[in-house]
Design an enzyme around this catalytic site. Structure first.
Site, short mmCIF file in Angstrom:
data_model
loop_
_atom_site.label_atom_id
_atom_site.label_comp_id
_atom_site.label_asym_id
_atom_site.label_seq_id
_atom_site.Cartn_x
_atom_site.Cartn_y
_atom_site.Cartn_z
N THR A 121 -3.78 -8.64 9.32
CA THR A 121 -4.62 -8.68 8.65
C THR A 121 -4.88 -7.36 7.66
OG1 THR A 121 -6.02 -6.96 10.24
CG2 THR A 121 -6.26 -9.58 10.23
N ASN A 122 -5.61 -7.31 6.72
CA ASN A 122 -5.79 -6.22 6.02
C ASN A 122 -6.62 -4.92 6.84
OD1 ASN A 122 -6.11 -4.20 3.60
ND2 ASN A 122 -6.23 -6.00 2.49
N ASN A 127 -8.63 4.43 3.74
CA ASN A 127 -8.26 4.88 2.45
C ASN A 127 -9.25 3.95 1.51
OD1 ASN A 127 -7.22 2.41 0.53
ND2 ASN A 127 -6.54 1.85 2.51
N LYS A 158 -3.61 -12.85 1.83
CA LYS A 158 -3.94 -11.79 2.94
C LYS A 158 -5.43 -11.77 3.10
CE LYS A 158 -2.64 -6.81 4.09
NZ LYS A 158 -2.03 -5.81 3.45
N SER A 184 -9.23 -6.30 0.12
CA SER A 184 -9.37 -5.02 0.44
C SER A 184 -10.90 -4.78 0.18
CB SER A 184 -8.58 -4.32 -1.05
OG SER A 184 -9.16 -2.87 -0.97
N PHE A 199 -7.08 0.05 -5.64
CA PHE A 199 -5.97 -0.50 -6.47
C PHE A 199 -5.63 0.23 -7.36
CE2 PHE A 199 -7.35 -5.34 -5.56
CZ PHE A 199 -7.01 -5.15 -4.02
N MET A 254 -8.67 3.58 -1.97
CA MET A 254 -7.76 3.95 -3.26
C MET A 254 -8.43 3.03 -4.38
SD MET A 254 -5.82 5.99 -1.80
CE MET A 254 -4.22 6.48 -2.83
N GLY A 264 0.76 -1.24 0.02
CA GLY A 264 -0.04 0.07 0.15
C GLY A 264 0.77 1.31 0.03
N ASN A 295 -12.07 -2.00 -0.77
CA ASN A 295 -12.14 -1.02 -1.96
C ASN A 295 -12.52 -1.33 -3.27
OD1 ASN A 295 -11.96 0.87 0.16
ND2 ASN A 295 -9.69 0.67 0.16
N THR A 296 -12.46 -2.53 -3.68
CA THR A 296 -12.89 -3.26 -4.95
C THR A 296 -13.92 -3.94 -4.77
OG1 THR A 296 -10.49 -3.45 -5.57
CG2 THR A 296 -12.24 -5.09 -6.74
#
Length: 364
Positions: free
Chosen positions: A253-254, A117, A225, A182, A121, A119, A69, A184-185
């Site tokens: 962890t994430n 965040n 992950k 993640s 990817f 973001m 990241g 965020n996807t």
């Protein structure tokens, strides 16, 4: 001291602009003759045999590395490898370049010592990362490549994206990390469970073995992950699938989608939360995974490590290695020397002669 002087100026900047300034600056600094030695003198850590870890067929001078990241595009590998880390992840990288989500998408929460965040990817793509890594001098520390899928790739085709990343980046990573956690996807976290997880990991393992044969090398370690937002039952089935698929370990962890206990005005922003609020939860996940797997599947602990105590707690809970990220933003690279020295003190206090003896000590 150097970072504490710069921090007020960085924290007046937009968080993403400051992020790029640091990463690009570290990348540029490493190209200046003699600057690598300056970075090592300022922030490097001395090799300490009692902290050394041999894992995945690799040697780590101490247990503390950098989480994915920060250097998404492998721009600063040469510079970051000089600031006291024992290993680092680059990425998350996807087969094709993508812009990620709309800005603003990175938020500091100073009272909570946290970041949020979303973001998405954002990265330059696997081909560009491969080109950058191919030009680097011999690396000083092990490098992990964190791989993911493009936003527009449906989950049923996700395995093709992960295969493509392994295929393009096999020569350059010492080990690989499958990012399925993640927030965020869209729908990415669905890949953590059931048949989708088994199918994906089998595909990545198959591609890794094909590339190893093609390049005349041994197959490289693959870790998975996972998110902190899983129940104990979900953890059990995930760990079982990860073990059966022949993966080398787990990163726990994430970021989390939880917002418990936050005080900053940005607490309501969408995205993954990292930093101090994750400290206890990630350690709990590590402890559960170690128990579930009976200590047979190596764990890299990540989430809210700000002090030597935080790192040591994760190690005693079952982590063989640990990663930092958010604390580097708040405390700077000097954090690594602080943790390094603190771990040695804690080993001596507990009567251990090597850090590996402390792994999972809470279970014994």
């Amino acid at each position: 001291m150097l970072y504490q002087i710069a921090k007020p100026f960085l924290f007046k900047m937009d968080p993403e602009a400051a992020h790029h300034l640091i990463v690009d600056g570290m990348g540029a600094a490493a190209k200046i003759p003699g600057m690598s030695s300056v970075l090592s003198a300022a922030w490097g850590t001395k090799a300490s045999p009692e902290l050394a870890v041999d894992l995945f067929g690799l040697h780590f001078n101490h247990p503390v590395g950098l989480a994915a990241g920060l250097d998404k595009n492998a721009k600063a590998v040469a510079g970051l490898s000089r600031v006291g880390l024992s290993f680092m992840e680059v990425g998350t990288v996807t087969p094709k370049a993508q812009a990620g989500n709309e800005q603003p998408r990175l938020f500091r929460l100073p009272p909570d010592e946290a970041l949020i965040n979303r973001m998405g990817f954002n990265n330059d793509g696997a081909d560009t990362m491969a080109e950058r890594l191919s030009k680097l001098p011999k690396r000083r520390i092990p490098l992990a490549v964190n791989i993911g899928k493009n936003k527009m790739t449906p989950n049923e085709n996700a395995a093709d994206d992960y295969r493509a990343c392994v295929r393009k980046l096999f020569p350059y990573g010492d080990f690989f990390v499958v990012n399925i956690s993640s927030p965020n996807t869209p729908d990415l976290r669905a890949l953590q469970h059931g048949d989708e997880l088994r199918h994906l990991l089998d595909a990545v393992k198959d591609e890794m073995e094909k590339q190893a044969e093609l390049h005349g090398e041994l197959s490289k370690p693959i870790l998975v992950k996972i998110a902190p937002d899983n129940t104990e039952e979900q953890l059990f089935y995930m760990a079982e699938a990860i073990q059966l698929s022949g993966m080398s370990g787990i990163i726990a962890t994430n970021t989390t989608i939880s917002r418990d206990g936050l005080t900053h005005k940005s607490a309501g922003e969408t995205g993954g939360l990292s930093g101090r609020p994750l400290t206890q939860r990630s350690t709990e996940i590590i402890r559960n995974l170690y128990r579930i797997t009976q200590g047979k599947l190596p764990i890299i602990g990540s989430g809210g490590i700000f002090t030597a105590d935080d790192a040591y707690d994760k190690i005693r809970a079952g982590a063989s290695l640990v990663e930092v990220y958010t604390a580097m933003i708040y405390k700077g690279p000097g954090l690594l020397k602080e943790i390094h020295g603190g771990l040695i003190k804690r080993l001596k206090k507990d009567g251990f002669t090597r850090i590996t003896q402390a792994v999972g000590a809470d279970h014994r």
